[in-house]
Write a protein that holds these residues in place. Structure first.
Motif, short mmCIF file in Angstrom:
data_model
loop_
_atom_site.label_atom_id
_atom_site.label_comp_id
_atom_site.label_asym_id
_atom_site.label_seq_id
_atom_site.Cartn_x
_atom_site.Cartn_y
_atom_site.Cartn_z
N ILE A 68 -9.60 10.99 -9.31
CA ILE A 68 -10.75 10.49 -8.40
C ILE A 68 -12.15 11.29 -9.01
CG2 ILE A 68 -11.64 10.61 -6.19
CD1 ILE A 68 -9.26 8.94 -6.19
N SER A 69 -13.04 10.23 -9.51
CA SER A 69 -14.33 10.53 -9.88
C SER A 69 -15.35 9.77 -8.95
CB SER A 69 -14.26 10.41 -11.39
OG SER A 69 -13.53 11.26 -12.27
N GLU A 207 -20.69 22.10 -5.29
CA GLU A 207 -20.79 21.88 -6.75
C GLU A 207 -21.52 20.62 -6.80
OE1 GLU A 207 -17.14 22.16 -8.73
OE2 GLU A 207 -16.85 24.22 -8.14
N ARG A 208 -22.19 20.46 -8.01
CA ARG A 208 -22.83 19.18 -8.37
C ARG A 208 -21.79 18.44 -9.50
NH1 ARG A 208 -27.74 18.12 -6.61
NH2 ARG A 208 -27.81 16.33 -8.48
N VAL A 209 -21.76 17.09 -9.24
CA VAL A 209 -20.88 16.17 -10.00
C VAL A 209 -21.60 15.07 -10.57
CG1 VAL A 209 -18.89 16.87 -8.45
CG2 VAL A 209 -20.07 14.83 -8.04
N VAL A 210 -21.06 14.75 -11.66
CA VAL A 210 -21.57 13.57 -12.37
C VAL A 210 -20.90 12.30 -12.17
CG1 VAL A 210 -22.44 12.67 -14.70
CG2 VAL A 210 -22.39 14.95 -13.96
N GLY A 211 -21.71 11.23 -11.79
CA GLY A 211 -20.90 10.03 -11.46
C GLY A 211 -20.42 9.08 -12.64
N THR A 212 -19.67 8.19 -12.52
CA THR A 212 -19.18 7.33 -13.60
C THR A 212 -20.35 6.51 -14.08
OG1 THR A 212 -18.16 6.07 -12.20
CG2 THR A 212 -16.80 7.80 -13.14
N GLY A 217 -17.19 10.33 -15.60
CA GLY A 217 -17.57 11.16 -14.80
C GLY A 217 -16.88 12.55 -14.49
N THR A 218 -17.20 13.20 -13.44
CA THR A 218 -16.64 14.51 -13.11
C THR A 218 -15.28 14.09 -12.25
OG1 THR A 218 -18.57 15.62 -12.85
CG2 THR A 218 -16.76 16.78 -11.84
N GLU A 219 -13.89 14.59 -12.97
CA GLU A 219 -12.83 14.53 -12.14
C GLU A 219 -12.69 15.42 -10.75
OE1 GLU A 219 -7.98 14.45 -12.72
OE2 GLU A 219 -9.28 14.13 -14.43
#
Length: 415
Positions: A68-69, A207-212, A217-219
């Motif tokens: 899941i990302s 936390e900050r995550v990066v989208g696909t 992106g971030t898993e």
């Protein structure tokens, strides 16, 4: 007279002594140089069901596993799930700060409304310009206005229609942008795509995550259905030809000792996996996935497992021990013995030309050519050249491979 008798006795004695010595020498030579019998063990050939097993090792894994990302970037503000938690399809997994995306939706909504207003204005201008052109056409036919005024009215009508058409396209453009921004805002809520269990959780709240996008992106977490498990193994290219979908499999897992889990082959890869390519140690394998039928949720992803795939099953087959089958020279020639001189390469090719077994009969070993089939862990099928119940030499390995030859003397240990 006595003297003659004594001479005859002495002469007889001189003749008898050499004969006696010769006899003793022959007797000693017989015991010293006579062929020693090779000690062997034997087993009778018999019939049984033979199951050819292909053994391979691999890892336990879920049949369905989803990484899941998020589709959008931002800060995680809600993470209501924990590692190992079961979730249902549609449950909230985590939420990303939506403020930026809400603003984008509002901005695109305003642009859409503006485009609609401009379209209404363009429509009004179009209606007026078309009416002016209709009147100008009537007056021009009556020659009440000049051609210049007629062409001006016509141009205004065409321009008004084009402006209205352009405003319609602008509405579609801003509506598409509005829908896109709404979709991004909805994607700040990440929900479970399947029923399953959280098997890994890589991120935390805040936390900050990066989208696909154009890159991975971030898993954030991993979700798997642990009700359906499999083991993926690699089977050598020499054995893969015997493996078929539906073959039954006995699986042992290191963590559960000798406990047997049952499975079935459900997927065979068509592409090879090569290791050490281009070297003498190159190995070519094929991936085989085996569905585990009776795991009862005891197994966890990543556990080491060994799979015994039953590839061929032959009933009522005539068998002998695997080690009984050897190779020898064509019939009538002795095989290379341990004490013989090392044969040349050409002689070796001649020696290792016939596959067969040694039959034990009347204290002698008789080499019998046979045709063999598949094998299990202990026995090999004999297709021709042997009958059930015959005594076949089964050991020792040294005797079978190098000491025995057709017609040599053998002995078996007393039972």
């Amino acid at each position: 007279m006595k003297k003659q008798q004594l001479l005859r006795n002495r002469k007889s004695l001189l003749i008898a002594i050499p004969i006696l010595l010769l006899g003793i020498a022959l007797l000693v030579s017989f015991f010293i140089f006579r062929e020693k019998a090779v000690e062997v063990t034997t087993e009778k050939s018999f019939r049984k069901e033979v199951v050819h097993v292909v053994t391979a090792t691999g890892k336990i894994e879920p049949e369905t596993e989803v990484a899941i990302s998020p589709d959008v970037s931002g800060e995680i503000i809600e993470l209501p799930v924990k590692d190992g938690q079961q979730v249902r399809k549609g449950d909230l997994l985590f939420k990303i700060q939506p403020d930026v995306y809400i603003n984008q939706v509002e901005q695109s909504m305003a642009q859409l409304n503006l485009a609609k207003a401009q379209s209404l204005e363009a429509k009004s201008r179009k209606i007026k310009a078309e009416d002016d052109f209709r009147k100008a056409s009537l007056l021009f036919r009556e020659k009440l206005i000049s051609q210049t005024d007629f062409l001006a009215a016509k141009t205004n009508a065409d321009a008004a229609r084009a402006s209205f058409e352009a405003s319609s396209y602008a509405i579609e453009q801003y509506r598409s942008l509005y829908d896109q921004n709404q979709d991004r805002m909805r994607k700040t809520f990440i929900r479970a795509p399947i029923d399953g269990t959280i098997i890994k959780l890589n991120s935390k709240t805040g936390e900050r995550v990066v989208g696909t996008g154009q890159f991975p992106g971030t898993e954030v977490l991993g979700l798997a259905n642990l009700d359906s498990m499999q083991v993926e193994v690699e089977v050598n290219e020499n054995d893969i030809v015997n493996v078929r979908k539906g073959n039954p499999v006995a699986i042992t897992v290191d963590a559960f000792g000798d406990r047997i889990f049952r499975g079935v082959v459900h997927e065979i890869s068509n592409s090879a996996i090569s290791q050490a390519a281009g070297t003498q140690e190159e190995v070519t394998n094929f991936s085989v996935k085996i569905r585990i039928l009776n795991h009862m949720r005891l197994l966890k992803p990543g556990m080491s497992a060994t799979a015994d795939i039953e590839s061929i099953r032959v009933k009522n087959a005539l068998v002998v021990p695997i080690q009984s089958v050897t190779v020898r020279t064509p019939q009538g020639k002795k095989a290379a013995r341990k004490e013989d001189k090392e044969p040349s390469e050409k002689q070796t090719r001649e020696i290792e030309s016939i596959e067969g077994v040694f039959i034990a009969k009347n204290g002698k070993a008789a080499f019998r050519k046979v045709t063999t089939g598949t094998a299990d862990n202990t026995h090999i099928i004999v297709l021709s050249g042997l009958k059930a119940g015959e005594d076949v030499v089964s050991g020792s390995y040294t005797a079978i491979t190098s000491l025995l030859y057709d017609g040599c003397s053998i002995k078996t240990p007393k039972r």
